[in-house]
Design an enzyme around this catalytic site. Sequence first.
Site, short mmCIF file in Angstrom:
data_model
loop_
_atom_site.label_atom_id
_atom_site.label_comp_id
_atom_site.label_asym_id
_atom_site.label_seq_id
_atom_site.Cartn_x
_atom_site.Cartn_y
_atom_site.Cartn_z
N ASP A 1 -16.19 -6.17 -13.69
CA ASP A 1 -17.33 -6.18 -14.61
C ASP A 1 -16.96 -6.73 -15.98
O ASP A 1 -17.72 -7.49 -16.58
CB ASP A 1 -17.88 -4.76 -14.74
CG ASP A 1 -19.05 -4.70 -15.70
OD1 ASP A 1 -20.09 -5.35 -15.44
OD2 ASP A 1 -18.92 -4.01 -16.74
N ARG B 1 26.33 6.45 8.75
CA ARG B 1 26.08 6.53 10.19
C ARG B 1 24.87 5.71 10.65
O ARG B 1 23.84 5.70 9.98
CB ARG B 1 25.86 7.99 10.59
CG ARG B 1 27.10 8.83 10.45
CD ARG B 1 26.79 10.30 10.20
NE ARG B 1 28.01 11.06 9.99
CZ ARG B 1 28.71 11.05 8.87
NH1 ARG B 1 28.30 10.34 7.84
NH2 ARG B 1 29.82 11.76 8.76
N CYS C 1 18.45 6.54 10.46
CA CYS C 1 18.49 7.91 9.94
C CYS C 1 18.09 8.86 11.07
O CYS C 1 17.11 8.63 11.78
CB CYS C 1 17.53 8.07 8.75
SG CYS C 1 17.41 9.77 8.12
#
Length: 677
Positions: free
Chosen positions: A647, A336, A348
């Site tokens: 680092d 749909r 939706c």
Amino acid sequence: MQTTSRVLFTSLPRVSRCRRASMVWQYSYSLRRQIVSSASAHEDISQVSGSLETAVSLSRRDRIRNAKPFSEFLTDTFHRQHDYLRISVTERCNLRCVYCMPEEGVPLSPNRELLTTPEIIMLSSIFVSQGVNKIRLTGGEPTVRRDILSLMHQIGALRPRGLKQLCITTNGISLHRKLDSMVEAGLTGVNLSLDTLDPWQFQIMTRRKGFDAVQKSIERILEMNEMGAGIKLKINCVVMRGINDCEVLPFVELTREKDLEVRFIEYMPFDGNKWNEGKMFSYAEMLDLIRGQYPGLAKVKDDKNDTSKTWHIPGFVGRIGFITSMTHNFCGTCNRLRITGDGNLKVCLFGNAEVSLRDILRKSNRGEPIDEEAYEAMKQIEMDRKQGRVCPDQPLGVAPNEAELLDVIGIAVKGKKAKHAGLGTLEHMKNRPMILIDFTCIHGVAFGGKLLSSTSVDPIPASLRDQMPHKIRRLISGTGILGRAPYSIYNPSSAGYRMLSSSSRRYKAYVGEGQEKRRVHLTHVSDTGSAHMVSISEKAVTSRIATAACTVRFSNKTAVSLIRENQMKKGDVLGVARIAGIMAAKRTADLIPLCHPIAISHVTIDLEPGEGGDTIEIRATVACDGKTGVEMEAMTAASTAALTVYDMCKAVDKGMVIDGVRVVLKDGGKSGRWEMG
């Protein structure tokens, strides 16, 4: 067949001439089927039967031979083919159902912002051309639209192009007066909303009278079906605990002698309907209740794309079904798509992401609504193109920008998720009220690439304001953006926001769906302007989770290559960074002054080299059961992991950059789930 038609007219019951005309084709179709299947038919009728069978056979072979693959635009990434389109044709309704519309009503959009009839026809035509074979008209209440009958006749005219079903969802109040013409237009199905069989309770639940009119519509459909109209009737009943759950069994009794399907719907959350889980009467509870009274209740095999779980009681004419959106979603086979009254595409029902097809469609009419005159002009251009009177390079289709529309539709469909959010999240999600499935609030305006957002304390200069298109000026007037703007949040990429286009490409207005116009302030700042810690004493303990992400970008691929081979002088870069991120998440309250100490239950740090070989992608997920969220813990973890990578690698690459530190997901608490798109 002319003689047959005359016989049909004289044999019909005493009904109006218009009503007779609308049913003749139904009788003719039924009679032809009887002729074809009758073994004792006269020889000349057998010849007719053979011709019909040959025609049907040829038509079938032609269809198979000319079959095309289903449209890529309407197929999502989960291979779901969207051949069913629901179109809201009005925001208005003549009822005020408690679960559908807020008691105070909803602000209606100006007519200019709603789809015109030609625009609905054009969009319907585009979708049918791509494989949509079922269209359902919804609302609001579709029968209150003034030209609903003309609209249905024009959509019904798409049947030769592939439309098989034309349906309507209605409350039935005025349906009985318009049903004959709807059947003539090609109506094949009616979903009628009715939540009680008690006239007094009906008035309480709908806040209006009209029970007798609804019953009249139901009886009229059944009467027409007895004469061959072939309308599939479904009665939709939203079941709410303590309100109408006692009527489940009386609704089941409707199916004993009536050829219809009663569908019980789990109470769903939408803006303004005061949903809570205690009101929801679940599928399992309804099934147990019905089975207690009717132990022979048996499951019926559902079709692939059915939203309803169908059951049947032996000896009953009709059937019952259950729409279980809350407890047993049917997302896996969802086919749909929805177009809202103002022309937005929703992939939706429960999703709050939308895209405007209306604005794209109106580009061909200089941004103005496409009325009948403009539509006729477009159709003439298309006719001229087909007859070779215009350049063959002219875009195909009545809509001149059909290609752009299809691209946008395709992108939206491809973005459809595997399933909607779960029960705990849906309760808190912002979505339109059911009646509107747009009350919007401006969150920012962009001009020439420069953001003029509502977080700015400076007003938009009058010179720029006067240059803005009327549409943008009108939308942002009263929000404070044109004056001294209130504090607000600007995040157009988050779910729930959409971009409003305008006649000028230089302007973009971002709006948040379903949000009230209100002043938003920083929670850590008191009324006097001093910083303070927010009290969480009244908050409930819930499960919370957050994910943050960032990227370490190297100036070349050397460092990533050494990391992969674990050849860095300082050791296992990814392993040490992972431990550092976990430790940092647990010490966040010591580092960020106003953060609450949280008992973290789980921390996950993922570090992966990027595809280009010159990045490290970092995601940190933190979970807890507590009264406040863990977004800061997730961001601290991701940032510290990135600093550790920096680092340990700075001796190899001093051109590193750490960027994109952000929260990409949070879940739990009052605001529910949020995920960056």
